[in-house]
Design an enzyme around this catalytic site. Structure first.
Site, PDB file in Angstrom:
ATOM      1  N   LYS A   5     -16.640  15.239  13.184  1.00 13.77           N
ATOM      2  CA  LYS A   5     -16.463  16.529  13.852  1.00 13.77           C
ATOM      3  C   LYS A   5     -16.534  17.672  12.824  1.00 13.77           C
ATOM      4  CE  LYS A   5     -14.955  14.069  17.465  1.00 13.77           C
ATOM      5  NZ  LYS A   5     -15.670  13.890  18.732  1.00 13.77           N
ATOM      6  N   TRP A  20      -8.598  11.182  25.281  1.00 11.91           N
ATOM      7  CA  TRP A  20      -8.483  10.369  24.080  1.00 11.91           C
ATOM      8  C   TRP A  20      -7.108   9.748  23.926  1.00 11.91           C
ATOM      9  CZ3 TRP A  20     -12.597   8.400  22.361  1.00 11.91           C
ATOM     10  CH2 TRP A  20     -13.807   9.085  22.506  1.00 11.91           C
ATOM     11  N   ASP A  76      -3.467  11.787  16.117  1.00  9.76           N
ATOM     12  CA  ASP A  76      -4.923  11.709  16.086  1.00  9.76           C
ATOM     13  C   ASP A  76      -5.432  13.134  15.985  1.00  9.76           C
ATOM     14  OD1 ASP A  76      -7.634  11.584  16.596  1.00  9.76           O
ATOM     15  OD2 ASP A  76      -7.467  10.432  18.447  1.00  9.76           O
TER      16      ASP A  76
END
Length: 372
Positions: free
Chosen positions: A199, A103, A175
């Site tokens: 999530k 990511w 993040d």
């Protein structure tokens, strides 16, 4: 005891069952309003009350300081990879990125479209975390970006770096999509944090942004008005129509989390302790196994996302398939690893009960007894 299967999906992920039950009960008529939340005007009194309560509960749970704005936006973490540099790289145009997995690698690639990006560190093959003392940081960077929990690779920062101790005066951008609300956040070390909700918080479509007040005036001229943090902050996330139902579900999750109790604790402290216990149980089983392994260095292991693989000669397509087929028969869902790395992955977010990890560990042992 729930009769639902245990869902180990990396996202969109499992939600607390009582949250789903409350949403179902309120689907046609929210608290006597005569409307579903999905039918409400985002500027009406009913929805404004929902949004304000959600923001207040989130601020309380994470102890977000008053100098931070909480924004409810859209586009997910991937879109923020563009929105962040458009908002924060308006001075020097330089961004330093710490790459610790899939990511943050995507973050660096996207930011290059809007800024001069330098890799401050790259820990490939992403089985550990780079020592901050060795990061290459530029004195004039507009910000430093890192992903505090890599969903695919299963590495997590247990502590955020203090950039000033590393000689950088740039704000840290984090993040935290895949472990937000699983543990406390040290806001003293952060300038901006963002995360998709799918999530630990709610359905896909809602993105959370926590941005410090002094960072609201650094946007590039090309930044779209609807993505400009200053505009969104001034409008209290109502500049355009926000993801209203996602905010509503998130608010229910925040209320659930405030009520949550475990091991004599409540709220965020309780969920963190349960997350520690779940992760410890699963990693211990993998470390003791002769058939399975987790390859991440112990200090960098994620509490939320646990990739694991069959060892050595056992790692065949046939045996991987047999494991996943058997898992579904045992009502253990979504254990297939990400396509980029293969193997298996158990995402054990806040809504996953300890019983789910216990069931997975029992299945791992049964499978090893049959195939080891």
């Amino acid at each position: 005891m729930s009769t639902r299967p245990f869902n180990f999906s990396a996202g969109p992920a499992a939600l607390p069952e009582e949250v789903l039950q409350q949403a179902a009960a309120e689907m046609l008529d929210w608290q006597g309003s005569g409307m579903s939340v999905m039918e409400m005007s985002h500027r009406g009194a009913e929805f404004i009350s929902i949004a304000e309560a959600a923001e207040a509960d989130l601020r309380e749970l994470l102890q977000v300081p008053p100098e931070f704005h909480i924004l409810f936006m859209q586009g997910g973490g991937l879109a923020e990879n563009a929105i962040v540099p458009m908002n924060l790289a308006g001075r020097s145009g330089k961004v330093d990125v710490v790459v610790t997995g899939s990511w943050s690698k995507k973050s660096a690639a996207e930011a290059r479209r809007y800024a001069d990006v330098q890799l401050a560190a790259d820990s490939a093959p992403y089985l550990s975390l780079p020592d901050p003392a060795g990061w290459q940081l530029r004195a004039d960077a507009d910000y430093v970006h890192l992903c505090s929990n890599e969903t695919i690779d299963g590495v997590e920062f247990q502590q955020l770096p203090e950039l000033r101790q590393l000689g950088s005066r740039a704000p840290l951008v984090v993040d935290l999509s895949s472990h937000v609300l699983s543990r406390p956040v040290d806001w003293s070390r952060i300038g901006l944090a963002f995360g998709g909700a799918q999530k630990n918080i709610g359905p896909a479509g809602l993105t959370l942004v926590f941005v410090r007040e002094d960072l609201l005036n650094q946007a590039q001229a090309i930044c779209p008005t609807a993505f400009n943090y200053k505009t969104v902050a001034e409008a209290r996330s109502m500049y355009n129509t926000p993801p209203t139902y996602g905010i509503y579900i998130a608010g229910l999750v925040f209320q659930w989390l405030k009520r949550f109790g475990y091991a004599g604790k409540t709220g965020l402290a309780a969920i963190e302790q349960r997350n520690i216990d779940k992760a410890s149980l699963l990693y211990a089983a993998l470390d003791q196994s002769k058939l399975f392994e987790n390859r991440v260095a112990a200090p960098a292991r994620s509490r939320m996302n646990v990739p694991f693989y069959l060892r050595g000669a056992y790692d065949t397509p046939q045996l991987n398939k047999a494991f996943l087929d058997g898992a579904r028969e045992h009502r253990l869902l979504q254990l297939k690893g990400h396509k980029s790395v293969g193997g298996m992955r158990a995402s054990i977010y806040n809504a996953m009960p300890l019983e789910g990890v216990q069931a997975l560990v029992a299945y791992l042992k049964d499978f090893e007894a049959s195939h080891g």
